[in-house]
Design a protein around this motif. Structure first.
Motif, PDB file in Angstrom:
ATOM      1  N   ILE A   5     -13.701  35.299  10.678  1.00  0.00           N
ATOM      2  CA  ILE A   5     -14.041  33.913  10.943  1.00  0.00           C
ATOM      3  C   ILE A   5     -15.543  33.737  10.804  1.00  0.00           C
ATOM      4  N   ASP A   6     -15.941  33.013   9.761  1.00  0.00           N
ATOM      5  CA  ASP A   6     -17.349  32.655   9.683  1.00  0.00           C
ATOM      6  C   ASP A   6     -17.508  31.146   9.580  1.00  0.00           C
ATOM      7  N   GLU A   7     -16.376  30.450   9.380  1.00  0.00           N
ATOM      8  CA  GLU A   7     -16.369  29.002   9.404  1.00  0.00           C
ATOM      9  C   GLU A   7     -15.090  28.597  10.125  1.00  0.00           C
ATOM     10  N   THR A   8     -15.039  27.364  10.567  1.00  0.00           N
ATOM     11  CA  THR A   8     -13.806  26.907  11.200  1.00  0.00           C
ATOM     12  C   THR A   8     -13.284  25.692  10.447  1.00  0.00           C
ATOM     13  N   TYR A   9     -11.975  25.513  10.536  1.00  0.00           N
ATOM     14  CA  TYR A   9     -11.361  24.333   9.943  1.00  0.00           C
ATOM     15  C   TYR A   9     -11.920  23.095  10.634  1.00  0.00           C
ATOM     16  N   ARG A  40       4.846  22.638  11.324  1.00  0.00           N
ATOM     17  CA  ARG A  40       4.113  21.996  10.236  1.00  0.00           C
ATOM     18  C   ARG A  40       2.639  22.114  10.572  1.00  0.00           C
ATOM     19  N   ILE A  41       1.879  22.582   9.614  1.00  0.00           N
ATOM     20  CA  ILE A  41       0.455  22.804   9.826  1.00  0.00           C
ATOM     21  C   ILE A  41      -0.313  21.908   8.865  1.00  0.00           C
ATOM     22  N   PHE A  42      -1.216  21.138   9.437  1.00  0.00           N
ATOM     23  CA  PHE A  42      -2.103  20.311   8.622  1.00  0.00           C
ATOM     24  C   PHE A  42      -3.521  20.832   8.800  1.00  0.00           C
ATOM     25  N   ILE A  43      -4.183  21.052   7.673  1.00  0.00           N
ATOM     26  CA  ILE A  43      -5.531  21.620   7.705  1.00  0.00           C
ATOM     27  C   ILE A  43      -6.472  20.722   6.914  1.00  0.00           C
ATOM     28  N   LEU A  44      -7.632  20.474   7.484  1.00  0.00           N
ATOM     29  CA  LEU A  44      -8.718  19.834   6.740  1.00  0.00           C
ATOM     30  C   LEU A  44      -9.885  20.807   6.788  1.00  0.00           C
ATOM     31  N   PHE A  45     -10.359  21.191   5.604  1.00  0.00           N
ATOM     32  CA  PHE A  45     -11.441  22.180   5.530  1.00  0.00           C
ATOM     33  C   PHE A  45     -12.346  21.815   4.369  1.00  0.00           C
ATOM     34  N   ASN A  46     -13.580  21.563   4.665  1.00  0.00           N
ATOM     35  CA  ASN A  46     -14.568  21.187   3.639  1.00  0.00           C
ATOM     36  C   ASN A  46     -14.066  20.054   2.747  1.00  0.00           C
TER      37      ASN A  46
END
Ligand SMILES: [Zn+2]
Length: 131
Positions: A5-9, A40-46
């Motif tokens: 882990i070096d960034e987080t969602y 159900r997984i929703f991800i927002l990343f960058n």
């Protein structure tokens, strides 16, 4: 097995649903039948959005992997890291977690129920002892 882990969602939203139509688990590629529970997984990343589904067994494995090195490692969302548990963690997986690989949906629900208590205990214990 996981990513350091070096960034987080920006957003990581996990919800339990009951299938009203068939889905395919994006970790094990098994068909999630109508009526089965799934995550159900929703991800927002960058700025990138991603949504995926995991069957009960894969979701339980994912949650277990999160407990192994919390804050440092995060499991691959599709459990597709290409590493073996035993080699990576230098120990065998707990028997119930290992059994999930071959469990039917009903067995996975039962295993999830049985593992939830110690998963939460591990979380609670870490929280308790972490300064
Ligand atoms: Zn699965």
């Amino acid at each position: 097995m996981s990513s350091y882990i070096d960034e987080t969602y920006d957003i990581y939203d996990e919800t339990w649903r009951r299938a009203i139509k068939p889905h395919v688990c994006e970790a094990c590629e098994r068909c999630i039948a109508k009526g089965e529970r799934y995550a159900r997984i929703f991800i927002l990343f960058n700025g990138e959005k991603e949504a995926l589904v995991r069957c009960v067994g894969c979701q339980t494995i994912h949650e277990h992997l999160r407990t192994l090195d919390p804050g440092e490692m995060w499991p691959d969302e599709r459990l597709n890291c290409g590493e073996e548990y035993t080699k990576h963690w230098d120990k065998e997986p707990p028997p119930l977690i290992a059994a999930l690989a071959f469990a039917t949906p009903d067995e996975a629900e039962l295993i999830r129920f049985r593992t939830a208590a110690w998963t939460q205990f591990r979380y609670a214990r870490r929280a308790w002892w972490t300064p």
